[in-house]
Design a protein around this motif. Structure first.
Motif, PDB file in Angstrom:
ATOM      1  N   VAL A   1       0.831  -1.202   0.000  1.00  0.00           N
ATOM      2  CA  VAL A   1       0.000   0.000   0.000  1.00  0.00           C
ATOM      3  C   VAL A   1       0.863   1.249   0.000  1.00  0.00           C
ATOM      4  N   VAL A   2       1.856   1.271   0.875  1.00  0.00           N
ATOM      5  CA  VAL A   2       2.743   2.435   0.974  1.00  0.00           C
ATOM      6  C   VAL A   2       3.510   2.631  -0.334  1.00  0.00           C
ATOM      7  N   PHE A   3       4.052   1.556  -0.890  1.00  0.00           N
ATOM      8  CA  PHE A   3       4.818   1.662  -2.134  1.00  0.00           C
ATOM      9  C   PHE A   3       3.956   2.219  -3.263  1.00  0.00           C
ATOM     10  N   ILE A   4       2.720   1.760  -3.365  1.00  0.00           N
ATOM     11  CA  ILE A   4       1.837   2.219  -4.436  1.00  0.00           C
ATOM     12  C   ILE A   4       1.460   3.684  -4.253  1.00  0.00           C
ATOM     13  N   VAL A   5       1.250   4.121  -3.028  1.00  0.00           N
ATOM     14  CA  VAL A   5       0.947   5.535  -2.772  1.00  0.00           C
ATOM     15  C   VAL A   5       2.144   6.406  -3.170  1.00  0.00           C
ATOM     16  N   VAL A   6       3.343   5.987  -2.821  1.00  0.00           N
ATOM     17  CA  VAL A   6       4.551   6.749  -3.183  1.00  0.00           C
ATOM     18  C   VAL A   6       4.712   6.781  -4.703  1.00  0.00           C
ATOM     19  N   ILE A   7       4.477   5.659  -5.357  1.00  0.00           N
ATOM     20  CA  ILE A   7       4.591   5.603  -6.822  1.00  0.00           C
ATOM     21  C   ILE A   7       3.567   6.543  -7.459  1.00  0.00           C
ATOM     22  N   GLY A   8       2.331   6.516  -6.983  1.00  0.00           N
ATOM     23  CA  GLY A   8       1.292   7.402  -7.508  1.00  0.00           C
ATOM     24  C   GLY A   8       1.652   8.869  -7.354  1.00  0.00           C
ATOM     25  N   ALA A   9       2.191   9.226  -6.201  1.00  0.00           N
ATOM     26  CA  ALA A   9       2.594  10.619  -5.965  1.00  0.00           C
ATOM     27  C   ALA A   9       3.748  11.012  -6.884  1.00  0.00           C
ATOM     28  N   SER A  10       4.691  10.107  -7.102  1.00  0.00           N
ATOM     29  CA  SER A  10       5.827  10.400  -7.988  1.00  0.00           C
ATOM     30  C   SER A  10       5.371  10.587  -9.428  1.00  0.00           C
ATOM     31  N   VAL A  11       4.457   9.757  -9.868  1.00  0.00           N
ATOM     32  CA  VAL A  11       3.939   9.881 -11.241  1.00  0.00           C
ATOM     33  C   VAL A  11       3.163  11.178 -11.395  1.00  0.00           C
ATOM     34  N   GLN A  12       2.407  11.542 -10.383  1.00  0.00           N
ATOM     35  CA  GLN A  12       1.670  12.809 -10.437  1.00  0.00           C
ATOM     36  C   GLN A  12       2.637  13.982 -10.550  1.00  0.00           C
ATOM     37  N   LEU A  13       3.722  13.943  -9.797  1.00  0.00           N
ATOM     38  CA  LEU A  13       4.752  14.974  -9.881  1.00  0.00           C
ATOM     39  C   LEU A  13       5.357  15.018 -11.285  1.00  0.00           C
ATOM     40  N   LEU A  14       5.662  13.853 -11.830  1.00  0.00           N
ATOM     41  CA  LEU A  14       6.215  13.772 -13.179  1.00  0.00           C
ATOM     42  C   LEU A  14       5.238  14.338 -14.201  1.00  0.00           C
ATOM     43  N   GLU A  15       3.961  14.011 -14.084  1.00  0.00           N
ATOM     44  CA  GLU A  15       2.947  14.544 -15.006  1.00  0.00           C
ATOM     45  C   GLU A  15       2.922  16.065 -14.988  1.00  0.00           C
TER      46      GLU A  15
END
Length: 194
Positions: free
Chosen positions: A75-89
């Protein structure tokens, strides 16, 4: 050969996530039609992989393990990945709008790209320290970038010659190309290991 260098080279070659573990096929199939777009996607995935691996290593080893809540790592890893992708977008939309539009739906799909999550999971399974995690993440990202760039370059060349049978056009030829390139990368198997 020092262990970190060995892990770095293995992550690029003999343990390439796309060619050995068959991970990250969705963007590999969808974005590898054009070399420039494929390289842009590879760099984007590399950015997300490196950032999330560093953050996830810290969260896992400094928060989850000491508190005995390792079960929350997915869960934590997926939340961090989602936030990183949002930043990249946001960065791509602001500074590289043409590349942002070229990615289309595949940019937000980095969030569910198994390459990104697999780095963090390998880090926990193999008990990597921070530097080894960073080296492994960077090597894996470069390896995936190389794989998608090779596929895109071959697809562009095939598009020019028009020699692909109609039944193999699209995903079929991509999987054949990946298989042949994977065989070539298997030659590095005895040199290094992860």
């Amino acid at each position: 050969m020092p262990e970190s260098l060995s892990i770095f080279i293995a992550a690029i070659t003999s343990h390439n996530l796309a060619l050995t573990y068959i991970l990250g096929m969705c963007p590999m199939l969808g974005v590898s039609k054009n070399l420039d777009t494929a390289v842009g996607m590879g760099i984007s995935v590399a950015f997300v992989v490196v950032v999330t691996s560093m953050v996830n290593w810290g969260i896992y080893n400094l928060i989850l393990v000491p508190t005995g809540t390792e079960i929350l790592n997915y869960v934590v890893f997926i939340v961090v990945i989602g936030a990183s992708v949002q930043l990249l977008e946001m960065i791509l939309e602001k500074f590289l709008p043409a590349l942002y539009r070229a990615f289309g739906i595949f940019l937000p799909l980095i969030t569910v790209n198994c390459v990104v999550l697999s780095i963090s999971l390998f880090m926990t399974l193999r008990n990597y320290d921070f530097i080894t995690t960073l080296v492994f993440a960077l090597g894996s990202a470069i390896g995936w970038l190389i794989a998608i760039a090779i596929v895109a370059a071959i697809r562009e060349k095939l598009k020019l010659t028009g020699d692909v049978p109609r039944g193999l056009q699209g995903p079929g030829i991509v999987m054949i190309i990946l298989g042949i390139v994977a065989l070539a990368f298997m030659g590095f198997g005895g040199m290094v290991s992860v």
